[in-house]
Design an enzyme around this catalytic site. Structure first.
Site, short mmCIF file in Angstrom:
data_model
loop_
_atom_site.label_atom_id
_atom_site.label_comp_id
_atom_site.label_asym_id
_atom_site.label_seq_id
_atom_site.Cartn_x
_atom_site.Cartn_y
_atom_site.Cartn_z
CG PHE A 151 -1.84 1.28 1.12
CD1 PHE A 151 -3.00 1.26 0.37
CD2 PHE A 151 -1.47 2.47 1.74
CE1 PHE A 151 -3.80 2.40 0.24
CE2 PHE A 151 -2.27 3.62 1.62
CZ PHE A 151 -3.42 3.58 0.87
CG ASP A 236 5.61 3.90 1.91
OD1 ASP A 236 5.60 4.65 2.90
OD2 ASP A 236 4.64 3.80 1.12
CE LYS A 265 -1.04 7.07 6.76
NZ LYS A 265 -0.69 5.98 5.89
C1 LIG Z 1 -0.94 6.00 4.41
C2 LIG Z 1 0.15 5.46 3.56
C3 LIG Z 1 0.48 6.06 2.34
C4 LIG Z 1 -0.32 7.18 1.73
O1 LIG Z 1 -0.35 8.33 2.52
P1 LIG Z 1 -1.49 9.43 2.23
O2 LIG Z 1 -1.09 10.57 3.13
O3 LIG Z 1 -2.79 8.82 2.62
O4 LIG Z 1 -1.42 9.76 0.79
C5 LIG Z 1 1.56 5.55 1.64
N1 LIG Z 1 2.27 4.52 2.11
C6 LIG Z 1 1.98 3.91 3.28
C7 LIG Z 1 2.82 2.78 3.76
C8 LIG Z 1 0.90 4.35 4.03
O5 LIG Z 1 0.56 3.72 5.17
#
Ligand SMILES: *Cc1c(COP(=O)(O)O)cnc(C)c1O
Length: 407
Positions: A151, A236, A265
């Site tokens: 994701f 990520d 985040k």
């Molecule tokens: C939440 C998330 C994203 C996307 O972040 P947004 O601020 O919602 O665009 C990308 N990678 C990971 C691992 C995430 O948990």
């Protein structure tokens, strides 16, 4: 016709607010019907004043706790000075955020964006341009490998390489140049690398997939392999980073150093969307003026809030708290005797309860008891409270979970 005034009533009931939301808003989420009106630390309060322990922490965006006073102060102070210059001009906060990020993470450079998905896109653009201009891959032929179950956000490029059918369905055609390998399988990665491979993009622990930990040694082997083949390793860490797993970055559990780390985040403690790509001077050096940008990326309000949020993370020892409280919670949850439970796993205060049944009714039962959790992938509940949670509150929350799972 444009009205000359808009409705101002602000004493609506939860049911009325939900009805308005359902009528006028797109239905791209299926939230629990709790209408939050305020929050503090690990607790949120609904419009009727009922309180709930927040065990999702906005997908780890509020690791520092809701409405942290130090971050609030930074936000208010900065909001009275200057909030947005655009990158057409410089501002006095961005250099300080760059310096903080460097000192905290050791990466040479950063590139600020807003949402996580934007930062992922930025990292992909950097990897492609690095592939062409530094590695020497022929133009328009770079390939980026990704992991199954990933994701990385919701843009068209990103959902194009998702392995979740719903994320893709109806949104094609997608960008070429991405290939998926099974997560946790080092041999598959080895086989997939070609001279055109610029990068491997991976979550060190897969969050949305259900807190999936790769086999021990996988990340270290990935780092070795990427290094050997001159392939960038892009971690990520948008959800796993900034303390959630009991380390600053989840990749530290295997003592590796990726070429690129993506954060978002919790970078701004829930006050503001702030994300960043962290990498070396060589990698981020591929961007020249005009190659990439964002109107809001690196704005002074964002930078001031992010600096305060990072300071809270460090000065309140939230990373160590996550390790300590996480180990305690994992141990307690793993002792639950329940036919409903298939597996309990996690790292730090990031714990998955995988069930033998749909998770939604369990989340609803927890809501009744004052605990907010959200299911992911229908059978997994993620326990990820703000890292400021007290041991007493965590203990109480675990009691509610134990009661619901044992019922
Ligand atoms: C939440 C998330 C994203 C996307 O972040 P947004 O601020 O919602 O665009 C990308 N990678 C990971 C691992 C995430 O948990």
């Amino acid at each position: 016709m444009t009205p000359t005034t808009l409705a101002t009533e602000d004493e609506l009931t939860a049911a009325e607010l939900i009805a308005i939301e359902e009528q006028y808003g797109a239905h791209n989420y299926h939230p629990l019907d709790v209408v939050v009106a305020r929050a503090e630390g690990a607790w949120v309060y609904d419009v009727e004043g009922r309180r709930y322990l927040d065990c999702l922490a906005a997908y780890s965006a509020v690791n520092q706790g809701h409405c942290h006073p130090a971050i609030l102060r930074a936000m208010l102070d900065q909001a009275q000075k200057v909030t947005l210059t655009s990158r057409a001009f410089r501002n006095d906060q961005l250099p300080l955020l760059y310096r903080d990020l460097h000192e905290l993470t050791g990466f040479e450079m950063a590139l600020p964006m807003n949402s996580g998905a934007e930062a992922v896109e930025t990292a992909l653009k950097a990897a492609r341009k690095w592939g062409e201009t530094i590695k020497g891959i022929p133009a328009n032929q770079t390939e980026i490998l990704v992991a199954s179950g990933n994701f990385h956000g919701r843009t068209i490029a990103i959902v194009g390489f998702s392995s979740d059918a719903q994320y893709r369905s109806g949104f094609g055609p997608f960008a070429p140049g991405f290939r998926t390998v099974p997560f946790g399988d080092i041999d598959a990665l080895k086989q997939a690398i070609t001279p055109h491979t610029a990068a491997f993009l991976v979550e060190p622990i897969q969050g949305e997939a259900g807190i999936i930990l790769p086999p021990d040694g996988y990340l270290a082997a990935v780092a070795d392999l990427c290094h050997k083949h001159n392939v960038l390793l892009i971690a990520d860490e948008i959800q796993s980073g900034l303390g959630r797993t009991g380390k600053l970055f989840a990749f530290e559990h295997e003592n590796i150093r990726p070429d690129v780390a993506i954060i978002g985040k919790a970078l701004a403690g829930g006050y503001y969307p702030v994300s960043a790509v962290l990498a070396s001077r060589q990698i981020l050096g591929v961007f020249h003026p005009g190659d990439h940008g964002s109107t809001f990326g690196g704005n002074p309000l964002a930078c001031s809030v992010a600096r305060a949020a990072l300071r809270v993370l460090v000065e309140e020892n939230l990373i160590e708290r996550s390790a300590e409280l996480g180990a305690y919670a994992l141990d307690r949850l793993q002792h639950i005797q329940s036919a409903k439970v298939k597996e309990i796993r996690g790292k730090g205060l990031w714990i998955a309860i995988e069930l033998n049944q749909p998770a939604r009714p369990i989340c609803e039962a927890l809501q009744q008891r004052g605990v907010l959790c959200k299911e992911t992938h229908s059978t997994v509940i993620r326990i990820a409270p703000p890292l400021v949670i007290s041991r007493e509150d965590l203990h109480w929350g675990l009691e509610q979970i134990e009661a619901v799972l044992s019922a």
